[in-house]
Design an enzyme around this catalytic site. Sequence first.
Site, PDB file in Angstrom:
ATOM      1  N   HIS A  84      -1.594 -16.374  15.969  1.00 29.95           N
ATOM      2  CA  HIS A  84      -0.173 -16.694  15.798  1.00 29.95           C
ATOM      3  C   HIS A  84       0.645 -15.431  15.980  1.00 29.95           C
ATOM      4  CE1 HIS A  84      -2.440 -16.334  12.071  1.00 29.95           C
ATOM      5  NE2 HIS A  84      -1.386 -15.792  11.478  1.00 29.95           N
ATOM      6  N   ARG A 113       0.840  -1.193   0.000  1.00 31.34           N
ATOM      7  CA  ARG A 113       0.000   0.000   0.000  1.00 31.34           C
ATOM      8  C   ARG A 113       0.873   1.240   0.000  1.00 31.34           C
ATOM      9  NH1 ARG A 113      -3.328  -0.318   5.098  1.00 31.34           N
ATOM     10  NH2 ARG A 113      -1.711  -1.809   5.607  1.00 31.34           N
ATOM     11  N   LEU A 131      -3.086 -12.539   2.513  1.00 28.39           N
ATOM     12  CA  LEU A 131      -2.939 -12.218   3.937  1.00 28.39           C
ATOM     13  C   LEU A 131      -3.273 -10.748   4.192  1.00 28.39           C
ATOM     14  CD1 LEU A 131       0.414 -14.081   4.729  1.00 28.39           C
ATOM     15  CD2 LEU A 131      -1.835 -15.014   4.286  1.00 28.39           C
ATOM     16  N   GLY A 132      -3.762 -10.072   3.168  1.00 24.97           N
ATOM     17  CA  GLY A 132      -4.054  -8.638   3.299  1.00 24.97           C
ATOM     18  C   GLY A 132      -5.372  -8.413   4.019  1.00 24.97           C
ATOM     19  N   TYR A 155     -14.856  -7.401  11.954  1.00 23.49           N
ATOM     20  CA  TYR A 155     -13.738  -8.156  11.377  1.00 23.49           C
ATOM     21  C   TYR A 155     -14.152  -9.606  11.108  1.00 23.49           C
ATOM     22  CZ  TYR A 155      -9.388 -10.861  11.229  1.00 23.49           C
ATOM     23  OH  TYR A 155      -8.399 -11.742  10.876  1.00 23.49           O
ATOM     24  N   LYS A 201     -14.625 -11.478   7.474  1.00 21.84           N
ATOM     25  CA  LYS A 201     -13.860 -12.701   7.187  1.00 21.84           C
ATOM     26  C   LYS A 201     -14.792 -13.884   6.892  1.00 21.84           C
ATOM     27  CE  LYS A 201      -9.304 -11.882   7.543  1.00 21.84           C
ATOM     28  NZ  LYS A 201      -8.321 -12.334   6.534  1.00 21.84           N
ATOM     29  N   SER A 243       2.075   4.622   1.210  1.00 25.70           N
ATOM     30  CA  SER A 243       1.967   5.305   2.493  1.00 25.70           C
ATOM     31  C   SER A 243       2.978   6.441   2.512  1.00 25.70           C
ATOM     32  CB  SER A 243       2.279   4.311   3.619  1.00 25.70           C
ATOM     33  OG  SER A 243       2.555   5.003   4.812  1.00 25.70           O
ATOM     34  N   SER A 244       2.669   7.505   3.253  1.00 20.82           N
ATOM     35  CA  SER A 244       3.606   8.631   3.293  1.00 20.82           C
ATOM     36  C   SER A 244       4.766   8.357   4.255  1.00 20.82           C
ATOM     37  CB  SER A 244       2.884   9.919   3.680  1.00 20.82           C
ATOM     38  OG  SER A 244       2.168   9.713   4.859  1.00 20.82           O
ATOM     39  N   THR A 267      -9.783 -17.147   9.881  1.00 21.08           N
ATOM     40  CA  THR A 267      -9.394 -16.819  11.252  1.00 21.08           C
ATOM     41  C   THR A 267     -10.261 -17.507  12.299  1.00 21.08           C
ATOM     42  OG1 THR A 267      -9.474 -14.960  12.848  1.00 21.08           O
ATOM     43  CG2 THR A 267     -10.845 -14.751  10.898  1.00 21.08           C
ATOM     44  N   GLN A 297      -7.524  -5.515   7.090  1.00 21.87           N
ATOM     45  CA  GLN A 297      -7.554  -4.673   8.290  1.00 21.87           C
ATOM     46  C   GLN A 297      -7.789  -5.728   9.370  1.00 21.87           C
ATOM     47  OE1 GLN A 297      -7.703  -3.314  11.388  1.00 21.87           O
ATOM     48  NE2 GLN A 297      -9.925  -3.524  11.192  1.00 21.87           N
ATOM     49  N   GLU A 322     -11.425 -16.055  14.675  1.00 26.41           N
ATOM     50  CA  GLU A 322     -12.467 -15.088  15.042  1.00 26.41           C
ATOM     51  C   GLU A 322     -13.808 -15.430  14.383  1.00 26.41           C
ATOM     52  OE1 GLU A 322     -12.651 -12.324  17.093  1.00 26.41           O
ATOM     53  OE2 GLU A 322     -10.695 -12.809  17.936  1.00 26.41           O
TER      54      GLU A 322
END
Length: 341
Positions: free
Chosen positions: A178, A16, A77-78, A148, A152, A18-19, A124, A80, A126
């Site tokens: 993990h 991504r 694996l990308g 999240y 997912k 990013s600055s 996940t 948030q 979750e």
Amino acid sequence: AEFLLAKGYEVHGILRRSSSFNTGRIEHLYQNPHTHTEGSKYLIYHPYMKLHYGDLTDSMCLVKIINDVKPTEIYNLGAQSHVKISFDLAEYTANVDGVGTLRLLDAIKTCGLTNIVKFYQASTSELYGKVQEIPQKETTPFYPRSPYGAAKLYAYWIVVNFREAYNMFAVNGILFNHESPRRGSNFVTRKISRSVAKIHLGQLESFSLGNLDSKRDWGHAKDYVEAMWLMLQQEEPEDFVIATGEVHSVREFVEKAFSHVGKTIVWEGKDEKEVGRCQETGVVHVKVDPKFFRPTEVDYLQGDSTKAYQKLGWKPKVTFEELVKEMLDADIELMKENPNA
């Protein structure tokens, strides 16, 4: 990336824009990080590692990159990936973690690579959320408890659908927590190891946590990436739970971390008034702050990876004890070098 490069793969990553620098965790893989040049198409560091600017919210760039690279394996694996933050960034989390997975699968299809690419989706624990059985395995019903987890969940089922509709080799790895010294600093395990390291070095007196009684099945990331790879080396695409089967509370993680630096933590009070005091010095090192509580909590995660053992021959090598020690040792070294790290 490290694991695949060691196996002789050519690895392409999506970065991504990013600055500020956001490549800290792969810096050690560059040939020479100081001389890297920005090419027109991608940044070149390692002879077998290329980074492309892109984003999971941008379908066109995914199509372009996949068409350019023509990969044989894709590991998604990308995401948030912070559960608590997903409550504040719910729509963005759905866009990246849910629809982003669809965009990747669609890009594979658009590029005519359905029968060539093997696709791994980072699912996940979750997904189990408010657990319907203990321990959780591949057949356990899902009950996500966060934006999240819900995002997912969409990703999980869209992967299953592409596998069944288009005969794509697409799998879900349902990985339980993990960790490693590379874990982001606002995740509870790394927050503990960083804070205990600072306390040990006299750089900090106390730190605050949320729910101390959350119980998790914690393994080491390097064991788990091997499992991801193994899933894509099978004859048939199948979903697998990857876990240690061992459960520890956040409280235990704290105690174990402190015991590695010779401190015994004694708990006093209860709920948000609870504190962890050092038995040796009487100093309060751990506090509870309700701002870290999740609106809907996931209390207990314990995975059963029998299927992975039977079909992939996989089992975890790093123990809980070793994981905590490795994270703590790494953070003590880090904080010695740079107290502001």
